[in-house]
Design a protein around this motif. Structure first.
Motif, mmCIF file in Angstrom:
data_model
loop_
_atom_site.group_PDB
_atom_site.id
_atom_site.type_symbol
_atom_site.label_atom_id
_atom_site.label_comp_id
_atom_site.label_asym_id
_atom_site.label_seq_id
_atom_site.Cartn_x
_atom_site.Cartn_y
_atom_site.Cartn_z
ATOM 1 N N TYR A 143 0.848 -1.198 0.000
ATOM 2 C CA TYR A 143 0.000 0.000 0.000
ATOM 3 C C TYR A 143 0.876 1.237 0.000
ATOM 4 O O TYR A 143 1.980 1.233 0.538
ATOM 5 N N TYR A 144 0.360 2.318 -0.588
ATOM 6 C CA TYR A 144 1.036 3.598 -0.395
ATOM 7 C C TYR A 144 0.405 4.308 0.792
ATOM 8 O O TYR A 144 -0.799 4.532 0.818
ATOM 9 N N GLU A 145 1.229 4.644 1.750
ATOM 10 C CA GLU A 145 0.748 5.305 2.970
ATOM 11 C C GLU A 145 1.214 6.746 2.962
ATOM 12 O O GLU A 145 2.412 7.005 2.985
ATOM 13 N N VAL A 146 0.286 7.682 2.936
ATOM 14 C CA VAL A 146 0.688 9.087 2.882
ATOM 15 C C VAL A 146 0.842 9.672 4.279
ATOM 16 O O VAL A 146 1.576 10.635 4.474
ATOM 17 N N LEU A 147 0.148 9.092 5.251
ATOM 18 C CA LEU A 147 0.206 9.617 6.619
ATOM 19 C C LEU A 147 0.968 8.673 7.539
ATOM 20 O O LEU A 147 0.927 7.459 7.388
ATOM 21 N N LEU B 45 -3.034 2.164 -5.659
ATOM 22 C CA LEU B 45 -1.907 2.188 -4.728
ATOM 23 C C LEU B 45 -2.393 2.263 -3.283
ATOM 24 O O LEU B 45 -1.763 1.721 -2.373
ATOM 25 N N TYR C 282 -5.694 8.168 -0.055
ATOM 26 C CA TYR C 282 -4.636 7.433 0.642
ATOM 27 C C TYR C 282 -4.904 7.405 2.156
ATOM 28 O O TYR C 282 -4.695 6.394 2.816
ATOM 29 N N SER C 283 -5.349 8.532 2.687
ATOM 30 C CA SER C 283 -5.581 8.619 4.137
ATOM 31 C C SER C 283 -6.750 7.737 4.558
ATOM 32 O O SER C 283 -6.673 7.000 5.544
#
Lengths: 495, 495
Positions: A41-45, A353, A311-312
């Motif tokens: 996964y893409y983690e933005v936070l 993502l 993403y969040s």
């Protein structure tokens, strides 16, 4: 297709071998019932940021509360559960909603399709692509934009059935405005069941229409209404319940939600009340975020802010432990031009993502959802096919490393004729049916078509070649009979 | 713009405060000299996968080796460094190349612009957007596709100068085929220096053209040729050295590379030899991966496989500890249609999430690099603007959390009039100059323009409003004088 299926509800979690097989199939462009991601996964936070958002959600639920309008039963349910109720406003102790969900809502669940090879597992590392939903208009290159009809609805069900990259038939793909409002749901549900064998969505515009959807699904799924694995009614319909932003549930949608929850059908919703109506009912956390034009107030799509929200929210859904619905191929453009494509790709890539489990609006969306595009549909389905390859990740097998090819070829030569290329070229890369990669001269000789022109030819070819999936004639008759009785039971109405 | 600058070479790493200021500026759509990301990298491979790739690279360097053709000096340099040389083939002990780089190549470096407020820091958490590079053709809506001329080159330098979202003037934006091959580099370098004040790229097609690029930059940067921070010659040019895939360096490019490295100018290259020619010379690891059509052998763009390569290579560059160049807004489409936009967005989003430091081909690329598009240029520049907002991340400040707005508005109302909206609406969202978010009726009344039509109007308006950045007339005269002398020194030639 049937050979590819590995998930018909026997296993809640796919095995590593299943994932590998799916990845291979994805690279080869073959049909799989749904995607099991092989990439992170893409983690933005950070943890800190996510905890802050959960804290703020608790603050809103506690201090401000949520309105449940015109539904005394919902209010009574909340009172009994210990919430702080003042009129129609319900306040929740910190953590109460989270614990309601975490106590019983499944982390993932199977939605059964009438072709068991096409049942989908929603949640976990899985991604299910479904068509766009809810447009009153359709658009195509020949006719421009006009109101949608039931014929369009059937066409899109057929196109979604034919699309290897779409795993789901969707719901109100477009509004058949040539049929009366109080009866069109019957034709829509029938079309999903008749012209496709993929899983589908029910009607949510009134509780009796929700009940019709459940009844028609039961005709098709017949004998085995209980899932032997869970001992609960089989989940055969997933349904979209929209909350009125901000912080309000209205009576229509609460009533439809209760009908489905009691029948153990799945709901996409901001979900906490369901687990009181029927603990364990499948529920999907839904998020649909768009930015708006600060000049006109119009919604805008494919902009960076909704990607950050996506993403969040995906990360928050994972923390909560339930499946997540968001994203798609959203755009504000009226036509399938470059704006539509930039905006759609800027939504679909983050969708994948981030780890969205149920992707409504994967194909066809135009004009902020006001129009369903025929050309846009096949263009987006092509993009969804590419996402299969992306989500399958990097092939780190011996064959994927291709060191032998390097040794065979060496400096200054080329790889086109070498053994590794010969062995792999058929399945090496995703093949787009719509991208033009020919020489300029050849493209010009073909009349310099843009992608929309090629898409116009593709959907017409697909509809011309469509073959109805098999259905027991007795079931078809029972469905038609049910519809006829329900249509005769009340006069046509447009509310 | 000048007020926004915080990086003119005084600091190798921007401070947290700088990053915050840049993020604010990005959200407000203001110009910043380059982006410092506030969001995490997307990592597609695990530690194990990355180690495997490094291991395989060492195997290729050791077992297969690299050819350095027609350049005895390069061969001697490798012999002296202890490599295993057989004829033109050089083999490297495991880890030798890595340690050469890690011993002296800078992790990030400043490329000085003639406007110090526009100097860029390449490497680390920074992203620099530059225009596309190398097209023999240009395309616009009025004329279609034709060979590029020096007038087009100047136009694109002006458009890049005007674009807030582009940080760099680029290099051979398009080939001015109306000028002789052996002299056109003089006009290109002059155009970058005269019509823009952003950093630029030099000529690499012959060692004497590289020397001309250095000489002309030295005229402009004049008195202070040494960087007081590093004690080394100021890096004022960055240059693109392409390796002949697979595993071969040719004489032309080796010669140009040596000229630049000795002058301490930056090179984008598969980089190991430079650190022998001039230890500490700035070098950027370059990767340009495309998939190919297995039917025709034509390169394809915006497909999922190159995105996976991009994520992997960015991570490998970080492990190596040098800046990374890749990505852009690549596409195979001949025109700025939906194909072009899907493919470009499918490249630019991974470019940003992967953490590319120097993004060549950010704007204008069409037809696999054969054509530079006027409309595509401003469309891509708009997308690059959105990437500023994406890379600025989620605003977790009190204002960003907006709990007061929730409290003020409450259930069932809307946020448009509330205090938080009033305070934030001007800078709240990225504003696209090209996306149409108006009502269908308004769009139709305006003639139903697609994005390309709007882009056509935008670049014309920008060129009409362009104002030359100031330049000392003595410097301009010296540049013109140098060009005149160099042009007179040899006859025109088209090789």
């Amino acid at each position: 297709m049937d050979e590819q299926n590995t998930q018909t509800g026997h296993a809640r979690r796919p095995s590593g071998r299943d994932a590998k097989r799916a990845a291979r199939a994805a690279r080869a462009g073959a049909s799989i019932p749904y995607i099991t991601r092989k990439i992170p996964y893409y983690e933005v936070l950070s943890e800190e940021g996510l905890a802050l958002m959960e804290h703020n959600a608790d603050t809103i639920l506690e201090e401000i509360g949520i309105d449940f309008r015109d539904d005394p039963e919902a209010i009574e349910i909340w009172k009994a559960a210990g919430a702080d109720v003042k009129g129609e406003r319900v306040h929740f102790a910190r953590g109460m909603c989270r614990s309601l969900i975490q106590r019983t809502a499944p982390r993932e669940f199977t939605q059964h399709a009438r072709n068991p090879a096409r049942s989908v597992v929603i949640g976990g590392k899985n991604t299910v692509f479904a068509p766009a939903y809810g447009s009153p208009f359709v658009r195509n290159l020949d006719e421009g934009r006009r109101y949608a009809r039931i014929e369009d609805f059937r066409n899109f069900v057929k196109l979604a059935y034919l699309a290897n990259s779409l795993h789901h038939s969707g719901g109100t793909i477009c509004e058949p405005v040539d049929l009366p409002v109080n009866k069109r749901h019957l034709d829509m549900v029938y079309s999903h069941l008749k012209y496709s064998d993929k899983a589908f969505m029910g009607s949510v515009t009134a509780p009796e229409r929700a009940a019709d959807s459940v009844a028609m699904a039961n005709i098709v799924f017949g004998e085995e209404l209980n899932d032997p694995l869970t001992g609960r009614p089989k989940t055969t319909i997933i349904n979209l319940i929209n909350v009125n932003s901000p912080m309000t549930y209205d009576a229509t949608m609460l009533a439809a939600a209760k009908v489905y929850a009691r029948a153990n059908q799945a709901l996409i919703i901001t979900p906490f009340i369901l687990q009181l109506v029927n603990p364990g009912a499948p529920v999907v956390l839904g998020s649909f975020a768009s930015s708006i034009s600060m000049q006109s107030g119009a919604p805008t799509f494919g902009t960076p802010e909704p990607a950050l929200v996506l993403y969040s929210m995906a990360a928050l859904a994972r923390r909560l432990g339930i499946p997540f619905r968001s994203g798609g191929s959203l755009c504000a453009s009226k036509i399938p031009d470059a704006q539509a494509a930039y905006e759609s790709a800027n939504t679909l890539v983050p969708t994948c993502l981030a780890g969205v489990n149920f992707v409504l609006h994967t194909a066809g969306w135009l004009e902020g959802g006001l129009a369903m595009g025929y050309e846009k549909f096949v263009m987006d389905a092509d993009q969804a096919g590419m996402m299969h390859t992306l989500l399958a990740g990097v092939d780190l097998s011996e064959n994927g490393q291709a060191l032998d090819a390097m040794r065979e070829v060496g400096p200054g030569k080329h790889f086109l004729g070498c053994a590794h290329t010969q062995a792999n070229f058929e399945n090496a890369f995703y093949r787009s049916p719509l991208a033009d990669n020919n020489s300029y001269e050849q493209w010009e000789a073909e009349g310099s078509p843009d992608m929309t022109k090629r898409a116009n030819a593709l959907w017409k070819k697909q509809l011309a070649e469509y073959v109805l999936p098999p259905m027991d004639p007795a079931i078809d008759e029972a469905l038609l009979d049910y519809m006829a009785r329900r249509k005769a039971a009340s006069p046509d109405s447009n509310v």
